[in-house]
Write an enzyme that holds these catalytic residues in place. Structure first.
Site, PDB file in Angstrom:
ATOM      1  N   ASP A  96       0.928  -0.805   0.258  1.00  0.00           N
ATOM      2  CA  ASP A  96      -0.194   0.298   0.199  1.00  0.00           C
ATOM      3  C   ASP A  96       0.537   1.315   0.616  1.00  0.00           C
ATOM      4  OD1 ASP A  96       0.655  -0.132   2.580  1.00  0.00           O
ATOM      5  OD2 ASP A  96      -1.092  -0.647   3.997  1.00  0.00           O
ATOM      6  N   SER A  97       0.440   2.248  -0.396  1.00  0.00           N
ATOM      7  CA  SER A  97       1.105   4.030  -0.592  1.00  0.00           C
ATOM      8  C   SER A  97       1.624   4.303   0.944  1.00  0.00           C
ATOM      9  CB  SER A  97       0.219   4.424  -0.346  1.00  0.00           C
ATOM     10  OG  SER A  97      -0.364   5.051  -0.421  1.00  0.00           O
ATOM     11  N   PHE A 100      -2.751   5.685   4.482  1.00  0.00           N
ATOM     12  CA  PHE A 100      -3.442   4.997   5.395  1.00  0.00           C
ATOM     13  C   PHE A 100      -3.158   5.276   6.655  1.00  0.00           C
ATOM     14  CE2 PHE A 100      -5.991   2.342   8.535  1.00  0.00           C
ATOM     15  CZ  PHE A 100      -6.869   2.486   8.389  1.00  0.00           C
ATOM     16  N   ASP A 150      -2.668   8.527  -1.368  1.00  0.00           N
ATOM     17  CA  ASP A 150      -4.192   8.970  -1.197  1.00  0.00           C
ATOM     18  C   ASP A 150      -4.337   9.795  -0.129  1.00  0.00           C
ATOM     19  OD1 ASP A 150      -4.570   6.376  -0.241  1.00  0.00           O
ATOM     20  OD2 ASP A 150      -6.048   6.096  -1.346  1.00  0.00           O
ATOM     21  N   GLN A 193     -11.694   7.150  -4.331  1.00  0.00           N
ATOM     22  CA  GLN A 193     -11.257   7.839  -3.304  1.00  0.00           C
ATOM     23  C   GLN A 193     -13.511   8.885  -3.578  1.00  0.00           C
ATOM     24  OE1 GLN A 193     -11.316   7.187  -0.323  1.00  0.00           O
ATOM     25  NE2 GLN A 193      -8.750   6.954   0.422  1.00  0.00           N
ATOM     26  N   CYS A 308     -12.969 -27.876   8.660  1.00  0.00           N
ATOM     27  CA  CYS A 308     -12.099 -27.644   8.665  1.00  0.00           C
ATOM     28  C   CYS A 308     -10.339 -28.149   8.026  1.00  0.00           C
ATOM     29  CB  CYS A 308     -11.070 -26.001   9.382  1.00  0.00           C
ATOM     30  SG  CYS A 308     -10.214 -25.535   8.370  1.00  0.00           S
ATOM     31  N   CYS A 310      -7.192 -27.226   7.804  1.00  0.00           N
ATOM     32  CA  CYS A 310      -6.596 -26.688   7.794  1.00  0.00           C
ATOM     33  C   CYS A 310      -5.566 -27.926   9.035  1.00  0.00           C
ATOM     34  CB  CYS A 310      -6.293 -25.316   8.330  1.00  0.00           C
ATOM     35  SG  CYS A 310      -6.417 -25.301   9.980  1.00  0.00           S
ATOM     36  N   HIS A 339      -5.241 -20.445  10.940  1.00  0.00           N
ATOM     37  CA  HIS A 339      -6.484 -21.238  10.959  1.00  0.00           C
ATOM     38  C   HIS A 339      -7.494 -20.206  10.272  1.00  0.00           C
ATOM     39  CE1 HIS A 339     -10.615 -23.061  11.706  1.00  0.00           C
ATOM     40  NE2 HIS A 339     -10.745 -21.552  12.337  1.00  0.00           N
TER      41      HIS A 339
END
Length: 381
Positions: A96-97, A100, A150, A193, A308, A310, A339
């Protein structure tokens, strides 16, 4: 014309919805979509090895520009040969940039046209992040997919503020695109956005699509708005993204949002939720939320989830994992983290199969009924 580093291939559209089955082609492999990306903020998915990620079927993970900029620094990662070599992961990586984190973690922010002045959340040092700097850091980190810098304002900001923010984000996106040094080996996505305002989402999408990014993200969601509000925004925003470009919904990691997002045309998701809640003993199961630390599981020798397959569920009981948490043994949080990640990756595998079979709405109904969504008193995520 430069051949894009990231390509999207549309394989099939589910006949009852807007759901898409496809592939994303990257320099480190071709991966099926819809997909979930485990989050490895500091070049590691907490407590999980790259070999375990591969074993559970992860094909691409997310790392964080802001945090890696602070430590160990983008120059050190570049010296190591980039993130893939540094962390021993030979599949896809998205960064990501950092935007955030600047807006959610840092103190004393001051937004200017050039960028954002703020204080480092670790030591209080003054810092500055611009669109060009965010791209330079990511170029040095070396992921397959990078994000434009952003502003991520709160969902309920006023229309006037959000309009100024959208226009600034569009200008920053253009500056970041011009600063991108490695378009042949790294794909840069634009971020749409606009909060909950349809006209601003349309304006943002129009601006970014005109710049012809190889992919697009929908930002500013999963920040406190209701599920209904998020779905409403997706319904009018996703169709604005070109059909043959990947569509990425940022920061979303619950099974219901996967299904509802995919129905509305989303291809990619990421979230820290599965590992964050796992460290507190909270597990995702086909029957809903399970807190394995609770006393009722002290003598429960069944798996976390009997549906599951796993590693955790094949080998360890609720009673044993509860014991590990009560004894402060880190193996417990490793088992629950494994899990939860496997569970979400498996949900996404099932979603892809349901699209292939044109049965996504039936899968949604079955999953929601079994999971307990929308039932009075249901404890969901």
């Amino acid at each position: 014309m430069v051949e894009p580093a990231i390509k999207y291939r549309l394989i099939k559209e589910e006949k009852h919805t807007g759901a898409r089955l496809g592939e994303i082609i990257t320099p480190h492999g071709t991966f099926p979509t819809p997909m979930f990306m485990p989050v490895g903020t500091l070049a590691t998915v907490k407590s999980i090895s790259p070999e375990e990620l591969d074993e559970m079927g992860a094909s691409i993970i997310l790392s964080n520009t802001y945090h890696l900029w602070l430590r160990p620094g983008e120059d050190l990662v570049a010296e190591a040969g980039g993130l893939h070599k540094f962390m021993n992961w030979d599949k896809g990586i998205l960064t990501d940039s950092g935007g955030f984190q600047v807006f959610s973690l840092a103190d004393m922010r001051k937004i200017e046209e050039e960028g954002v002045h703020f204080r480092n959340h670790l030591n209080g040092a003054k810092m500055f992040l611009s669109p060009e700097k965010a791209i330079d850091i990511q170029n040095k980190l070396g992921p397959d997919i990078m994000m434009s810098f952003d502003e991520c304002p709160p969902f309920n900001e006023s229309h006037d503020y959000m309009k100024r923010s959208v226009e600034r984000t569009s200008r920053w996106a253009e500056r970041g695109l011009k600063a991108h040094a490695n378009p042949k080996t790294q794909g840069l996505f634009g971020i749409i956005q606009g909060g909950g305002f349809e006209d601003l989402r349309k304006q943002s999408a129009r601006d970014l699509v005109s710049l012809d990014f190889p992919g697009y993200s929908i930002g500013g969601l999963s920040v406190g708005e209701s599920k209904e509000e998020m779905n409403r925004v997706l319904e009018y925003t996703t169709p604005l993204i070109p059909q043959l470009k990947p569509r990425y919904l940022m920061g979303v990691g619950t099974p219901d949002s996967f299904i509802d997002g995919v129905i509305r045309g989303i291809d990619m998701f990421d979230c820290v939720l599965p590992t964050r809640i796992a460290r507190n003993g909270t597990c995702m199961t086909h029957k809903g939320r399970l807190v394995v630390k609770n006393a009722q599981y002290a003598r429960d020798f069944g798996p976390i989830d009997d549906q599951c397959n796993c590693y955790t569920c094949r080998n360890y009981s609720r009673a044993y994992i509860r014991h590990l948490f009560k004894a402060d043994e880190t193996f417990g949080l490793r088992l629950t983290s494994y899990h939860n990640l496997y569970f979400l990756l498996d949900v996404m595998r099932n979603i892809r199969q349901a699209i292939k079979d044109d049965q996504l709405l039936e899968y949604r109904e079955h999953f929601f009924e079994e999971y307990g969504y929308n039932k009075p008193g249901a404890k969901n995520f």
